[in-house]
Design a protein around this motif. Structure first.
Motif, short mmCIF file in Angstrom:
data_model
loop_
_atom_site.label_atom_id
_atom_site.label_comp_id
_atom_site.label_asym_id
_atom_site.label_seq_id
_atom_site.Cartn_x
_atom_site.Cartn_y
_atom_site.Cartn_z
N ALA A 124 -7.99 31.48 29.95
CA ALA A 124 -7.49 30.11 30.08
C ALA A 124 -8.06 29.42 31.32
N ILE A 125 -8.17 30.18 32.41
CA ILE A 125 -8.72 29.62 33.66
C ILE A 125 -10.20 29.28 33.48
N ILE A 126 -10.97 30.21 32.89
CA ILE A 126 -12.41 29.96 32.66
C ILE A 126 -12.59 28.73 31.77
N LYS A 127 -11.79 28.62 30.72
CA LYS A 127 -11.87 27.48 29.81
C LYS A 127 -11.61 26.17 30.55
N SER A 128 -10.58 26.17 31.40
CA SER A 128 -10.23 24.97 32.15
C SER A 128 -11.35 24.58 33.12
N ILE A 129 -11.95 25.57 33.79
CA ILE A 129 -13.04 25.29 34.73
C ILE A 129 -14.25 24.70 34.00
N LEU A 130 -14.60 25.31 32.85
CA LEU A 130 -15.75 24.83 32.08
C LEU A 130 -15.53 23.39 31.60
N GLU A 131 -14.34 23.08 31.14
CA GLU A 131 -14.03 21.72 30.67
C GLU A 131 -14.19 20.72 31.81
N THR A 132 -13.76 21.10 33.01
CA THR A 132 -13.88 20.21 34.18
C THR A 132 -15.34 19.98 34.55
N ILE A 133 -16.13 21.07 34.56
CA ILE A 133 -17.55 20.97 34.92
C ILE A 133 -18.31 20.12 33.90
N ILE A 134 -17.99 20.30 32.62
CA ILE A 134 -18.67 19.53 31.57
C ILE A 134 -18.44 18.03 31.76
N GLU A 135 -17.22 17.67 32.10
CA GLU A 135 -16.90 16.25 32.31
C GLU A 135 -17.72 15.65 33.45
N GLU A 136 -18.02 16.46 34.45
CA GLU A 136 -18.72 15.95 35.64
C GLU A 136 -20.23 16.12 35.56
N GLU A 137 -20.72 16.94 34.62
CA GLU A 137 -22.16 17.23 34.54
C GLU A 137 -22.91 16.05 33.89
N LYS A 138 -23.97 15.57 34.58
CA LYS A 138 -24.77 14.46 34.08
C LYS A 138 -26.03 14.92 33.35
N ASP A 139 -26.54 16.10 33.73
CA ASP A 139 -27.76 16.62 33.11
C ASP A 139 -27.45 17.11 31.69
N GLU A 140 -28.18 16.50 30.72
CA GLU A 140 -27.90 16.79 29.31
C GLU A 140 -28.16 18.25 28.96
N GLY A 141 -29.23 18.85 29.50
CA GLY A 141 -29.55 20.24 29.21
C GLY A 141 -28.47 21.18 29.71
N LYS A 142 -28.05 20.99 30.96
CA LYS A 142 -26.99 21.82 31.52
C LYS A 142 -25.68 21.63 30.76
N ARG A 143 -25.45 20.40 30.35
CA ARG A 143 -24.22 20.09 29.61
C ARG A 143 -24.16 20.88 28.29
N ARG A 144 -25.31 20.95 27.58
CA ARG A 144 -25.35 21.69 26.32
C ARG A 144 -25.06 23.17 26.54
N LEU A 145 -25.63 23.73 27.61
CA LEU A 145 -25.39 25.14 27.93
C LEU A 145 -23.91 25.38 28.24
N LEU A 146 -23.32 24.47 28.99
CA LEU A 146 -21.90 24.60 29.32
C LEU A 146 -21.01 24.48 28.08
N GLU A 147 -21.41 23.60 27.16
CA GLU A 147 -20.65 23.44 25.92
C GLU A 147 -20.72 24.70 25.06
N ARG A 148 -21.89 25.36 25.07
CA ARG A 148 -22.02 26.63 24.35
C ARG A 148 -21.13 27.69 24.98
N ALA A 149 -21.08 27.73 26.30
CA ALA A 149 -20.22 28.69 27.01
C ALA A 149 -18.75 28.42 26.71
N LEU A 150 -18.40 27.12 26.63
CA LEU A 150 -17.01 26.75 26.32
C LEU A 150 -16.65 27.19 24.90
N LYS A 151 -17.61 27.02 23.97
CA LYS A 151 -17.35 27.43 22.58
C LYS A 151 -17.10 28.93 22.51
N ARG A 152 -17.90 29.74 23.22
CA ARG A 152 -17.72 31.19 23.21
C ARG A 152 -16.39 31.58 23.87
N THR A 153 -16.00 30.84 24.89
CA THR A 153 -14.72 31.10 25.55
C THR A 153 -13.56 30.82 24.59
#
Length: 329
Positions: A124-153
């Motif tokens: 739950a903590i990892i999921k919450s952190i990833l959601e926060t980072i995704i909202e603040e991330e401007k780089d589209e490539g990094k954002r896609r990677l973070l979204e994949r990590a969130l999906k696996r979480t």
């Protein structure tokens, strides 16, 4: 007979022959050593002892019905499996000490439950952190990677939740709050939850349950069961296919049927599909998501209600799952 008797002295199982009258005519040393039958009982030799009949009611059933029965019981903190076989005019009883096996099963379930429970908070903590980072991330490539990590979480969180559900059902910790439920209304609720997914692949949902059909069950558990079955029926369907839910009463059971016109299940896989994490097509399962625990949950919900589940399927044509719920309260 002496050769057989000598052999049965050495085996680590109990064997007893019981006449139709209920008189014990033979018992090997295992039965005497474990105290199931005593060599002398109220001054009489063991072969006149009725103690075994009071311990294992299945013996009496086997005597009267002339069929094999398997049951289990506990005696002096030892757990036994009892197999009753018709034998001529009497019955053969075999006892197997299953204490170690039962302890192993319990420890395995406790381990799964404990690990699953401990994983909930960090996930739950990892999921919450990833959601926060995704909202603040401007780089589209990094954002896609973070979204994949969130999906696996999220997938991992779902697995943990499903494991906890199965563990509670198996252990009997989960108390069922049974009441009379309108089956058609329950199916409608599940259809509403899954309608968007069905529409995305052009699958028609058809509720053919009669308005008067009642099921005596736990509402939350029955919703979860239907949700898993209908979700599978949609995901493993063909574009333009159908999912049909029906209900009928038969021999003291209310039978819910979920049918689809999908890809079907190869015959060799059918005996294993209710096992945990079993997947017929692993690549397709990964693509569609899911934990691999849905059908195992369905089986355990049915068993916890005193029912059962069965499946008929033809590869390329579709599948029908039937869940039996006892009709009486």
């Amino acid at each position: 007979m002496s050769i057989l008797s000598d052999f049965l002295k050495e085996v680590d199982e109990g064997y007893t022959v019981i006449a139709t009258s209920g008189r014990v005519v033979y018992a090997n040393e295992f039965m005497v050593r474990r105290g199931i039958i005593k060599e002398e009982y109220e001054g009489k030799p063991y072969y006149e002892c009725f103690r075994v009949l009071t311990l294992i009611s299945a013996v009496a059933e086997g005597l009267s019905e002339k069929r094999r029965i398997t049951t289990s019981f506990e005696h002096e903190e030892v757990e036994y499996q009892a197999d009753v076989f018709p034998a001529g005019d009497g019955t053969l009883l075999r006892l197997t000490d299953i204490t170690k096996f039962k302890r192993y099963e319990r420890s395995k379930k406790e381990f799964v439950a404990n690990v699953s429970h401990e994983l909930k908070t960090p996930i739950a903590i990892i999921k919450s952190i990833l959601e926060t980072i995704i909202e603040e991330e401007k780089d589209e490539g990094k954002r896609r990677l973070l979204e994949r990590a969130l999906k696996r979480t999220e997938d991992l969180r779902n697995i943990v939740e499903d494991l906890l559900i199965i563990t509670k059902l198996e252990s009997g910790e989960e108390k069922l709050r049974k009441k009379m439920l309108n089956a058609k209304e329950l199916v409608s609720v599940v259809f509403d939850m899954l309608r968007e997914i069905a529409q995305n692949i052009n699958v028609e949902l058809i509720n053919e349950v009669d308005e008067n059909t009642k099921v005596y069950a736990d509402e939350d558990k029955l919703n979860l069961l239907l949700l898993n079955l209908v979700d599978n029926a949609i995901k493993y369907n063909k574009e333009g296919g159908k999912v049909v839910v029906k209900a009928r009463t038969e021999k003291g059971y209310v039978i819910l049927e979920v049918s689809d016109t999908g890809i079907g299940i190869p015959k060799e896989h059918i005996p294993f599909i209710f096992e945990r994490f079993y997947r017929v097509d692993r690549s397709r399962s990964r693509e569609l998501g899911g934990t691999g625990l849905g059908l195992s949950i369905v089986k355990h919900i049915a068993l916890s209600h005193g029912g059962k589940v069965e499946v008929e399927s033809k590869e390329g044509e579709g599948s029908t799952f039937r869940v039996y719920f006892p009709q009486s309260i």
